[in-house]
Each structure stands twice: as C-alpha cells, then as structure tokens.
Design a protein around this motif. Structure first.
Motif, PDB file in Angstrom:
ATOM      1  N   UNK A 697       0.816  -1.209   0.000  1.00  0.00           N
ATOM      2  CA  UNK A 697       0.000   0.000   0.000  1.00  0.00           C
ATOM      3  C   UNK A 697       0.856   1.268   0.000  1.00  0.00           C
ATOM      4  N   UNK A 698       2.007   1.192   0.662  1.00  0.00           N
ATOM      5  CA  UNK A 698       2.821   2.389   0.861  1.00  0.00           C
ATOM      6  C   UNK A 698       4.041   2.419  -0.066  1.00  0.00           C
ATOM      7  N   UNK A 699       3.949   1.735  -1.190  1.00  0.00           N
ATOM      8  CA  UNK A 699       5.073   1.658  -2.129  1.00  0.00           C
ATOM      9  C   UNK A 699       5.508   3.040  -2.598  1.00  0.00           C
ATOM     10  N   UNK A 700       4.545   3.877  -3.002  1.00  0.00           N
ATOM     11  CA  UNK A 700       4.902   5.207  -3.506  1.00  0.00           C
ATOM     12  C   UNK A 700       5.455   6.091  -2.392  1.00  0.00           C
ATOM     13  N   UNK A 701       4.849   5.971  -1.190  1.00  0.00           N
ATOM     14  CA  UNK A 701       5.348   6.753  -0.050  1.00  0.00           C
ATOM     15  C   UNK A 701       6.802   6.405   0.247  1.00  0.00           C
ATOM     16  N   UNK A 702       7.120   5.103   0.176  1.00  0.00           N
ATOM     17  CA  UNK A 702       8.496   4.663   0.428  1.00  0.00           C
ATOM     18  C   UNK A 702       9.428   5.242  -0.628  1.00  0.00           C
ATOM     19  N   UNK A 703       8.946   5.215  -1.906  1.00  0.00           N
ATOM     20  CA  UNK A 703       9.769   5.783  -2.985  1.00  0.00           C
ATOM     21  C   UNK A 703      10.056   7.241  -2.776  1.00  0.00           C
ATOM     22  N   UNK A 704       9.051   8.017  -2.389  1.00  0.00           N
ATOM     23  CA  UNK A 704       9.232   9.455  -2.147  1.00  0.00           C
ATOM     24  C   UNK A 704      10.208   9.680  -1.000  1.00  0.00           C
ATOM     25  N   UNK A 705      10.059   8.934   0.079  1.00  0.00           N
ATOM     26  CA  UNK A 705      10.938   9.095   1.248  1.00  0.00           C
ATOM     27  C   UNK A 705      12.389   8.759   0.890  1.00  0.00           C
ATOM     28  N   UNK A 706      12.598   7.742   0.038  1.00  0.00           N
ATOM     29  CA  UNK A 706      13.959   7.382  -0.356  1.00  0.00           C
ATOM     30  C   UNK A 706      14.589   8.488  -1.198  1.00  0.00           C
ATOM     31  N   UNK A 707      13.769   9.076  -2.101  1.00  0.00           N
ATOM     32  CA  UNK A 707      14.272  10.177  -2.928  1.00  0.00           C
ATOM     33  C   UNK A 707      14.676  11.366  -2.064  1.00  0.00           C
ATOM     34  N   UNK A 708      13.930  11.558  -0.961  1.00  0.00           N
ATOM     35  CA  UNK A 708      14.216  12.677  -0.058  1.00  0.00           C
ATOM     36  C   UNK A 708      15.306  12.346   0.958  1.00  0.00           C
ATOM     37  N   UNK A 709      15.895  11.148   0.867  1.00  0.00           N
ATOM     38  CA  UNK A 709      17.060  10.828   1.696  1.00  0.00           C
ATOM     39  C   UNK A 709      16.839   9.869   2.834  1.00  0.00           C
ATOM     40  N   UNK A 710      15.689   9.246   2.939  1.00  0.00           N
ATOM     41  CA  UNK A 710      15.436   8.297   4.036  1.00  0.00           C
ATOM     42  C   UNK A 710      16.298   7.050   3.858  1.00  0.00           C
ATOM     43  N   UNK A 711      16.892   6.575   4.955  1.00  0.00           N
ATOM     44  CA  UNK A 711      17.731   5.372   4.908  1.00  0.00           C
ATOM     45  C   UNK A 711      16.863   4.125   5.038  1.00  0.00           C
ATOM     46  N   UNK A 712      17.476   2.970   4.773  1.00  0.00           N
ATOM     47  CA  UNK A 712      16.768   1.701   4.923  1.00  0.00           C
ATOM     48  C   UNK A 712      16.310   1.518   6.367  1.00  0.00           C
ATOM     49  N   UNK A 713      17.185   1.921   7.325  1.00  0.00           N
ATOM     50  CA  UNK A 713      16.845   1.795   8.743  1.00  0.00           C
ATOM     51  C   UNK A 713      15.636   2.660   9.086  1.00  0.00           C
ATOM     52  N   UNK A 714      15.588   3.900   8.527  1.00  0.00           N
ATOM     53  CA  UNK A 714      14.432   4.773   8.772  1.00  0.00           C
ATOM     54  C   UNK A 714      13.147   4.140   8.252  1.00  0.00           C
ATOM     55  N   UNK A 715      13.227   3.594   7.046  1.00  0.00           N
ATOM     56  CA  UNK A 715      12.041   2.994   6.435  1.00  0.00           C
ATOM     57  C   UNK A 715      11.611   1.724   7.168  1.00  0.00           C
TER      58      UNK A 715
END
Length: 794
Positions: A697-715
């Motif tokens: 469900x949150x695939x796009x949200x995860x993509x946006x957060x990664x583009x903005x610099x979120x790490x794997x640990x944050x996600x």
C-alpha cells in the motif's frame, strides 16, 4: 451463476498466490489443531463409556477425619461388600469386592509372563458388561476359574481355543480358563486388565490377624457397585453413609468414617478431593485444552478475516465496474461469500489431511489411542458447520461493505477508505498476540513447575537404585541367602527389601501413642516394613540417632522416623523416646530427612520404618559404583532365576519409577508447547500477510521518502513501529490474565514454584522479537526497492 462465482474465486486465489497460501495454510493449521484437541477431549469425555451401565456403576469410597482434616480414599475393608448386599440389597443390583489391579506372574505350561490382573467377585463381568469372545460372564463362579482378555489368551495359546486350559497365578493358585473377553479400550479404567480370577480363591487363602479380630479396621480392598434400576445414585450414597461407622470398633469410630458412592462417570475427570470435597481433576485439562483450541482457531480466523478485509479494499474499483455494467448488490454479496466459503472449504480439506498425518505422533505425545471419527455424524456436522460459519463471518465485511460503494465515486477516483478502517484489524492483531503471549507464559510456568518438583531434595540417593517386585512366592523366605548371592556377583553395593517401594507408602496405620500426645489427637502414620539394610541401600540422611543394626537384637522393636513424624508428635529430642502401636512399645533410634515417596508436589507424609521380614513386596538393589548396568543386569537376573527359575525377571530403575509421577504434567506441558508454537506460527503468518499488504500500500510513499534521503533503517522503523506497538499492547493485556490463571493453577500444589517477573519479561521480549523478525522481511524488502520503479508505477 454459482459456477461463475467459483471460477472468479479460483482466479483470485491463483492471482494472489502468497495471500491465498497464508489464508489457506493458517486456517488449515488452526482447524487441524482444533480437530486434534477435539479428538483428545472426545476421548476424555467418553472414558469408561464402553461399560454399558457406566452411569449406574460406582466405586464405594470413604471419607475419614484425622485431626480435623478429612481424607478421602478408595480402599475399604472386606466386610463392606457383604454388609451392603445384606442391609441395602434392594438398592443395589451388584456389589463386587476386588483386589486392586496389579502385576502377577501368570503361567501356562512353560510360558510365564507378567500380566496385570485382579481377583473379583463372580458378578464383576456383569457389572463391567464385558464382551465375551468365549465362555459366558457367569463362568467366573467356579472357585478355580480364570477369565482372560483376548490379547492375553492369544499371548499364551495363540489361535487355539483356550477354554479348559490350565494356568497358574503367581506359582500359587491353579486355575482353569473358563472365558475370554474382548480387550477393553485405552479409555477404560480397566484397559490393562489381562485377567480376572475369583475373589474367594484369593481371600480364602489370605491369613492376617485383623481378618477375624477387627475386620472393619484394615482398608485393603476396592468395592464396586451397580445401583438398582429404580434407585438414585445420590440417595443411595446418602443412605449408606454410616455403614462402616455402625460396624467399627470404638478406636476406629473416632475417625468418623463416611461411606459414599463415586460414580464411574466421574472416575477419570473428577478424582481430586480436598477436605472431603470433590475439587476436580483432569477436567481442568479438558477445559484448558478446550479454551486453547478455541483460541488457536480464533487466531486462524482472525488471520483470514484480516487479510480478507485488507485485500478487499483493493477491489473497490472492481466493484465499481461490476455495478456500472449492471450487477446488483445481491450478486456482489453472493460473489464475496462464495470466495470466502471456497477458501474455508479448501482449508478444511487440508486440515483433514494434516490431522490424518499428525495423529500417530499426537497419540505418542498425548499417550492416547485416538483415530479419526470418519463415521461419526457429529464430527462432520461440527466440521462443516464451523467451515460455513467461518466463511460467512470472514466474507461478511467485503460482502456488505464493498457492495455498498457507489459506482460513480469509485470510478471517478473520489472514493477513499476512511482512517478508521484499519482499527478493526489492529484490534484483531492485539487479540492474536494476547493469546500467543499468554500461551508462551503458560508453557514456561508448566515446565518450571515440573522442574521445580524434580529438583526437590529427595532425602535419599536415586542413582543406581533398582526396584525388583516380589511377585512370586518362590522369592519369599530366602532373603538372607538371596542377598548373599546378589552381593557375591560383585555388581551390587547393597541389597534390601521392604513392604513399599521407595516411591510410595502403601500402608497407613493408626493406634500410635507417644509421650505428650494431646487427648483427641489421632495418630495415623505411614508405615514401611524394612530389612536392616534398607537405610544403607537407599541412602538415608540422618538428622539424629542411627540406623538399624544387625548386631543389636533390640532393634527388632526399634523404629526410624522421618522429620515430618517427629514434628507431628512434637518431640524435641525424639531419639530414645518410646512410642506404642496398639500397646506394643517401639523405641525411636533415629530420625531421617523426609523422603519424597508419594507426590513430589506435596509435603512428605509422616512415616515410620520398622524391621519386619515377613511382609515384603520389593527388593531394592544398589549398583556398585563401578558397575555397568548392561553388564550387571544379566548377573542379577541369574541370581533371581536361581530362586525362581520359571518366573520372568522384572525390574525398574527407581529414578524412572519416580519420573512417572510427572507423567500428566509433562504431557500437558508438551502439548501446551506444541499448541503455543502453532499459535505463534499462525499469528506470524497473519502478521507476515498484513506487513506485506501495508508495504504494498505504501510503495509510492516509500519511494518518495527514499528520494528525499530516508535510509533503509528509517524505512524499516516506519513500517515496523505500528506492529511493535500492537504487540506491546497485547503484552500489557496478556500479563495480568496469565498471572491470574497461572497463580490459581499453582495453588493446587502445596509444593510449587513462584511466578517470577522474568518469565513475563522473557515472554514479552520473545513475542516482540518474533514480531520484528516476521515484519522485517517485508519491511526491508520494501525499503530496498528502487524508488524510480516505485514512482513510475500506476
């Protein structure tokens, strides 16, 4: 129409393979667990129902009051049977006196085997409604008759007709086979009974002083009764209450014996008494496993409902299109219910297969002889009824909620699932882990209680100790010679004999007097008759005084007591004090540490040990420190064969004999462990499916957060925290529930472990760790996705 629904349902199952596997697999495991537990409960509840008149048959038991404490026992004096028939004959159809079922050497020609049997009065086959394969139930009337079980007859005579064949019991009584009865099933109290011999054959050949001087004193036998067809069990029980009191001597009447009937229907499940009140028994395990089966099934249903409702939200657009092309709401409801029922039906079939495969292992674990009830209508009604109910409940949300959508809102893209839509799923997850954590805590406590009792100081040394039953007259009267020969083998350090094994006290007597005894105090003590070498053989631990000595002839009237006996008598310095039993004086020569001889969960009973070589039932052997059991046993057997050449040599290590006392608790613990593991597995299956759905469900949200610099640990933390929070809530709910029920369970044992805080902490941390491992797979997988692909997808 229905065929179309099934086709669409099958396509959806194939299209969503992972979710389908989780749904079907979790539900199948839950159903299989419920079926196994159901079979176990069925077996427990049907105990003794093989006996046709089991609801009118009872054991005659008695309450006796000792120092204000009411004790209940099944042993009764031998005149009780004749008295009931004479005085209350109209209330009974049968009254049967019997010995307790025990091991005997039964021989036919050169073949001698150890078989469990009992001496019973002639009406026993009628009372037990035995199914006769050969002969009749009336064939026990001959004084020298014997009835064999079907398997027992086959063991001695193969396929040939055993009727009329001669046999011998304990190398003592000559008997003739007059009947063969069908083996009784495992869920009968008499399932091990391989033969029945006439009561008079045994009783007429027994000689003991109280048989004629005070026959109502010695409680040595068991009495069974079947009430008359017109009689009421409770009314008859009340009527016979004072039958023993009215016939007892003054010294016995002070114990206020109260005779009553304990119905056969309650023997197995209701067998525990406290202060004269029936408090329960194995029925508590029936309720326990019944609840576990409900909860495990509930976990599986929660998974099914959670994943069904979660996935159904993705089908909103499908509903809109169907409505746009003319589907009515009733048709959509039928579609969703059809899919749900199909999944449940497939799971039910897999559950049947699982039960059939797992049943042999389950029988070993539970010590049962269970089989599938293929021909029992109630089994199919329950199974199919549950499947229908589960399918309807699980399909109700998508059926009624999704079918209510307005097609125009869905197709225009203005439809949104409300923020509260996930709350029911979160509540169900909390319920799942509340059950799982409670089961984890319960399993730990059961095993901790068993280990607590096992590690209790025994008061003697079990290592290298063997117990050999004296089950033939050829082994009596030769103790000194036999002991000399056994020690001469070099494999034994010591040899002794006794009237009770080290793991039980078979004789309790009264009539004791001691200095300072308060008026009105009843002096009943456990009594073990031993040879001089018993203490050295078992390893008594002396608190005061000394052991018996062969060099002191006065020790024949000496007595060694345990700490419990000294405490009960209130003797500060008991060594040297004179006590009397029925006027005969005994001098206390030693006080030993309490030996755990009966229940490992109860305080040691006050017990006296006295020298007596005439009443022995066991040899106790101590292996030499250097002896290897596999080499020592043949040498020991050779000595016993010298004195009883035709009798089978039987023995048991005392530590194994003692370990059997934990049998019920150990089996319950093992079963609880299996069910707890399966409950956690089912919960994790659901958690895995929900985590996968949330990540999707949150695939796009995860993509946006990664583009903005979120790490794997944050996600990972983002996707995991909600589930962790739910498990913490579940732990907070499970802890007081588990504490309340387990604390009550432990209180039934006087010798029990404590509910330590670390048990709850470990259970909570374990559940949290399992959750993180389950969720992390999907969380990390989603966090590692390429954001370019996530944002490009529709």
């Amino acid at each position: 129409m229905f065929t179309n629904y099934i086709k669409i349902a099958l396509r959806n199952l194939v299209k969503n393979k992972v979710y389908s596997a989780i749904n079907i697999g979790g539900l199948a495991v839950g159903m299989a667990v419920a079926m196994l537990i159901g079979l176990w409960i069925w077996d427990e509840l049907s105990f003794n129902k093989v006996h046709t008149n089991y609801d009118r048959v009872a054991q005659v038991m008695q309450h006796q009051t000792f120092n204000g404490d009411v004790k209940t026992q099944g042993a009764v004096p031998f005149p009780l049977g004749p008295e009931l028939r004479t005085t209350y004959g109209s209330d009974f159809k049968y009254v049967v006196m019997a010995t307790w079922p025990n091991g005997h050497i039964l021989s036919a020609g050169d073949k001698k085997l150890s078989k469990v049997g009992a001496y019973m009065e002639a009406q026993a086959p009628e009372l037990l409604t035995l199914t006769m394969r050969r002969g009749t139930r009336a064939s026990l009337t001959d004084l020298h008759a014997i009835l064999l079980s079907e398997s027992g007859a086959k063991a001695y005579f193969g396929e040939s007709d055993p009727i009329g064949k001669l046999m011998k019991i304990d190398n003592r009584f000559d008997v003739k086979v007059t009947g063969v009865y069908a083996d009784l099933p495992h869920n009968s109290t008499f399932s091990e009974l391989a033969f029945i011999a006439p009561w008079d054959l045994y009783f007429n050949n027994e000689s003991w002083p109280e048989k004629t001087t005070n026959p109502w004193r010695a409680n040595m036998y068991v009495a069974y009764a079947q009430i008359a067809d017109h009689a009421d069990m409770d009314k008859v029980s009340a009527k016979i209450k004072d039958v023993k009191l009215n016939n007892s001597h003054k010294e016995e009447a002070v114990f206020k014996p109260a005779v009553f009937l304990h119905p056969m229907a309650k023997w197995h499940l209701y067998s525990e008494w406290k202060n004269g009140v029936l408090t329960g028994g194995r029925i508590q395990y029936v309720w326990l496993f019944g609840l576990i089966s409900v909860f495990v099934l509930l976990l599986a249903c929660i998974n099914f409902m959670n994943l069904s409702t979660a996935r159904s939200e993705k089908r909103a657009k499908e509903v809109g299109i169907r409505k746009a092309v003319g589907s009515e709401r009733g048709q959509l409801i039928g579609q969703f219910f059809s899919e749900s029922l199909l999944v449940v039906s497939i799971a039910f079939l897999f559950a049947l297969l699982l039960v059939q495969v797992l049943l042999p292992a389950f029988n070993v674990l539970a010590d049962k002889r269970l089989s599938m009830l293929w021909t029992t209508p109630s089994f199919w009604l329950l199974g199919l009824g549950f499947s229908l109910l589960t399918g309807l409940i699980a399909g109700s949300y998508p059926a009624f909620y999704l079918s209510s959508f307005q097609a125009i809102n869905v197709l225009k893209g203005t439809f949104r699932v409300g923020r509260l839509a996930s709350i029911p799923r979160k509540v169900l997850v909390v319920i799942q882990f509340t059950v799982s954590v409670t089961l984890i805590i319960g399993t730990i406590i059961v095993f901790r209680q068993i280990q607590f009792a096992k590690n209790r100081p025994l008061g003697y040394n079990q290592n290298g100790l063997l117990s050999v039953p004296i089950n033939t007259a050829e082994l009596t009267g030769h103790y000194d010679a036999l002991r000399t020969d056994l020690l001469g083998t070099g494999v034994l350090a010591n040899v002794a004999q006794s009237s009770s094994p080290t793991t039980a006290v078979w004789m309790v007597n009264n009539g004791f007097e001691w200095p300072g005894k308060a008026p009105g105090v009843q002096g009943n003590f456990g009594q073990v008759l031993v040879s001089h070498d018993f203490g050295q053989t078992v390893g008594w631990q002396f608190r005061a005084g000394r052991d018996f000595s062969r060099s002191l002839s006065t020790d024949s009237s000496g007595v060694v007591i345990n700490e419990a006996a000294a405490k009960f008598m209130g003797l500060k310095n008991p060594v040297g004090e004179i006590i009397k039993q029925d006027g005969k004086p005994y001098k206390i020569i030693g006080v030993i540490r309490d030996m755990v001889m009966d229940s490992p969960y109860e305080p040691a009973f006050r017990t006296m040990f006295m020298i007596d070589y005439t009443d022995a039932s066991r040899f106790t052997l101590r292996l030499a420190p250097t002896a290897v059991p596999s080499q020592a046993l043949p040498a020991i057997e050779a000595v016993f064969k010298k004195y009883a050449p035709a009798s089978p040599f039987s023995y048991e290590f005392v530590d194994q004999e003692y370990a059997r006392k934990f049998g019920d608790e150990a089996r319950i613990g093992n079963l609880a462990t299996v069910f707890a593991v399966l409950a956690i597995f089912i919960s994790c299956l659901g958690l895995f499916g929900l985590a996968s759905f949330v990540a999707e469900q949150r695939t796009k949200e995860i993509g946006v957060r990664k583009v903005l610099g979120a790490s794997v640990l944050n996600l990972w933390g983002l996707l995991s925290k909600d589930f962790v929070f739910l498990v913490i809530i579940a732990f907070g709910i499970a802890t007081p529930i588990a504490w309340y029920f387990l604390n009550n369970w432990l209180q039934q044992y006087q010798y029990h472990t404590d509910l330590s805080w670390w048990i709850f902490a470990v259970s909570g941390l374990g559940a949290l760790l399992i959750t993180l491992i389950t969720v992390s797979f999907q969380s990390i997988k989603a966090a590692l996705l390429d954001p370019v692909n996530s944002l490009r997808s529709e």
